[in-house]
Each structure stands twice: as structure tokens, then as C-alpha cells.
Motif scaffolding. Structure first.
Motif, short mmCIF file in Angstrom:
data_model
loop_
_atom_site.label_atom_id
_atom_site.label_comp_id
_atom_site.label_asym_id
_atom_site.label_seq_id
_atom_site.Cartn_x
_atom_site.Cartn_y
_atom_site.Cartn_z
N VAL A 1 0.84 -1.21 0.00
CA VAL A 1 0.00 0.00 0.00
C VAL A 1 0.87 1.25 0.00
O VAL A 1 0.60 2.22 -0.72
N ALA A 2 1.94 1.25 0.80
CA ALA A 2 2.84 2.41 0.84
C ALA A 2 3.47 2.65 -0.53
O ALA A 2 3.59 3.80 -0.97
N ASN A 3 3.87 1.59 -1.21
CA ASN A 3 4.45 1.75 -2.55
C ASN A 3 3.42 2.32 -3.52
O ASN A 3 3.75 3.21 -4.32
N HIS A 4 2.18 1.83 -3.45
CA HIS A 4 1.13 2.37 -4.33
C HIS A 4 0.88 3.83 -4.04
O HIS A 4 0.70 4.63 -4.97
N VAL A 5 0.87 4.20 -2.77
CA VAL A 5 0.65 5.60 -2.40
C VAL A 5 1.78 6.46 -2.95
O VAL A 5 1.55 7.56 -3.48
N GLN A 6 3.01 5.98 -2.85
CA GLN A 6 4.15 6.75 -3.38
C GLN A 6 4.03 6.93 -4.89
O GLN A 6 4.27 8.02 -5.41
N VAL A 7 3.62 5.88 -5.57
CA VAL A 7 3.46 5.99 -7.02
C VAL A 7 2.36 6.98 -7.35
O VAL A 7 2.52 7.85 -8.21
N LEU A 8 1.22 6.85 -6.65
CA LEU A 8 0.10 7.76 -6.91
C LEU A 8 0.48 9.20 -6.57
O LEU A 8 0.11 10.14 -7.30
N MET A 9 1.19 9.40 -5.44
CA MET A 9 1.60 10.77 -5.09
C MET A 9 2.58 11.31 -6.12
O MET A 9 2.54 12.50 -6.46
N GLY A 10 3.45 10.44 -6.61
CA GLY A 10 4.38 10.88 -7.65
C GLY A 10 3.63 11.32 -8.89
O GLY A 10 3.92 12.36 -9.48
N GLU A 11 2.63 10.55 -9.31
CA GLU A 11 1.82 10.92 -10.48
C GLU A 11 1.04 12.20 -10.21
O GLU A 11 0.96 13.08 -11.07
N TYR A 12 0.50 12.32 -8.99
CA TYR A 12 -0.26 13.52 -8.63
C TYR A 12 0.65 14.75 -8.69
O TYR A 12 0.28 15.79 -9.25
N ASN A 13 1.84 14.63 -8.09
CA ASN A 13 2.77 15.77 -8.09
C ASN A 13 3.22 16.09 -9.51
O ASN A 13 3.37 17.27 -9.87
N ALA A 14 3.44 15.08 -10.32
CA ALA A 14 3.84 15.32 -11.72
C ALA A 14 2.73 16.05 -12.46
O ALA A 14 2.99 17.00 -13.22
N ARG A 15 1.48 15.67 -12.25
CA ARG A 15 0.35 16.36 -12.90
C ARG A 15 0.23 17.79 -12.42
O ARG A 15 -0.07 18.69 -13.21
N ARG A 16 0.44 17.99 -11.10
CA ARG A 16 0.38 19.37 -10.59
C ARG A 16 1.47 20.22 -11.21
O ARG A 16 1.23 21.39 -11.56
N MET A 17 2.66 19.66 -11.31
CA MET A 17 3.75 20.43 -11.92
C MET A 17 3.45 20.71 -13.40
O MET A 17 3.71 21.82 -13.89
N GLN A 18 2.88 19.71 -14.07
CA GLN A 18 2.53 19.92 -15.48
C GLN A 18 1.46 20.99 -15.60
O GLN A 18 1.53 21.86 -16.48
N HIS A 19 0.48 20.94 -14.72
CA HIS A 19 -0.58 21.96 -14.74
C HIS A 19 0.00 23.34 -14.46
O HIS A 19 -0.36 24.32 -15.15
N ALA A 20 0.90 23.42 -13.46
CA ALA A 20 1.51 24.71 -13.14
C ALA A 20 2.31 25.21 -14.34
O ALA A 20 2.27 26.42 -14.68
N ALA A 21 3.02 24.30 -14.99
CA ALA A 21 3.80 24.71 -16.18
C ALA A 21 2.86 25.18 -17.28
O ALA A 21 3.15 26.17 -17.98
N ASN A 22 1.72 24.50 -17.46
CA ASN A 22 0.75 24.92 -18.49
C ASN A 22 0.16 26.29 -18.16
O ASN A 22 -0.04 27.12 -19.06
N VAL A 23 -0.12 26.53 -16.87
CA VAL A 23 -0.66 27.83 -16.47
C VAL A 23 0.35 28.93 -16.76
O VAL A 23 0.02 29.98 -17.32
#
Length: 128
Positions: A95-117
Motif C-alpha cells: 500500500v505504501a508503494n502504491h501511495v508513493q506511485v500515486l503521489m508521484g503521479e499527482y505531483n507530476a500532474r500538478r507540476m505539469q498543470h503549473a507549467a501549463n498555467v
């Protein structure tokens, strides 16, 4: 056979010696019996004290048995908890590994969104 006066005197002398001796022995024996009889209440009291102590010891042993049963139960529960923790540990890591993967994807999307903005704002300034 008729007793002679010498024999009669001898018997009288012996009886005069033996009677006080026998009376003394009987008196000592009676004294010992009286002393023993005087000790009976003390012995009864001691026996009652011993009986009370035995009852207390039995009660303590019952409590020790109850505590031993409780300790066995707690030990069984502890072993069950340790077994559960041992089986849950791999699942927790997964579960911890899945959370890390999901958080990594979430943070990557946030950074992509910030870059798009930022890119959109930059495009808006340089635009018409």
C-alpha cells in the motif's frame, strides 16, 4: 503358714517406704496429666491459627492460578497480534508503494498543470 512377727514388721516397714514412694509417683503422674490438660487449649488455639493460615494459603494459590490463566490468555492474544502484524506488514509495504506511485503521479500532474498555467500566461502576454 502364719506370718512371723519379723515378717509382719518387715512388711510394715516396706509398706511404710513404698506407700509414700507410690503416692509421690502418682502425684507426679497426676501433675503431668494436669499440665498436659492445661496445654490443650493452647494446642487448639495453635491448630486454629494453622488452619486459618492454610485457608489463606489456599486463597492465595487460587489467586495465583487465576493470574496464571490470565497471563496465558494475554500471551495467546499477544501471539495472535504478532502473527497478524507479520501478515499485515507486506500488505502495508505494498500500500505504501502504491501511495508513493500515486503521489508521484499527482505531483507530476500538478507540476505539469503549473507549467501549463505559466505557459498560458506567457502566451497571453506575448499574444496580440
Amino acid at each position: 503358714m502364719t506370718p512371723t512377727p519379723e515378717v509382719a514388721i518387715l512388711c510394715l516397714a516396706v509398706s511404710q517406704l513404698l506407700v509414700p514412694l507410690l503416692n509421690g509417683l502418682l502425684a507426679r503422674r497426676a501433675t503431668k496429666h494436669e499440665q498436659a490438660a492445661d496445654q490443650v487449649p493452647l494446642l487448639v488455639q495453635r491448630m486454629e491459627t494453622v488452619a486459618a493460615d492454610v485457608r489463606d494459603i489456599k486463597a492465595e494459590l487460587r489467586r495465583v492460578g487465576e493470574h496464571e490463566s490470565m497471563l496465558k490468555l494475554v500471551d495467546l492474544r499477544l501471539k495472535a497480534l504478532e502473527d497478524w502484524m507479520l501478515s499485515a506488514r507486506p500488505q502495508l509495504h505494498q500500500v505504501a508503494n502504491h501511495v508513493q506511485v500515486l503521489m508521484g503521479e499527482y505531483n507530476a500532474r500538478r507540476m505539469q498543470h503549473a507549467a501549463n498555467v505559466v505557459a498560458a500566461k506567457d502566451a497571453g502576454r506575448t499574444g496580440p
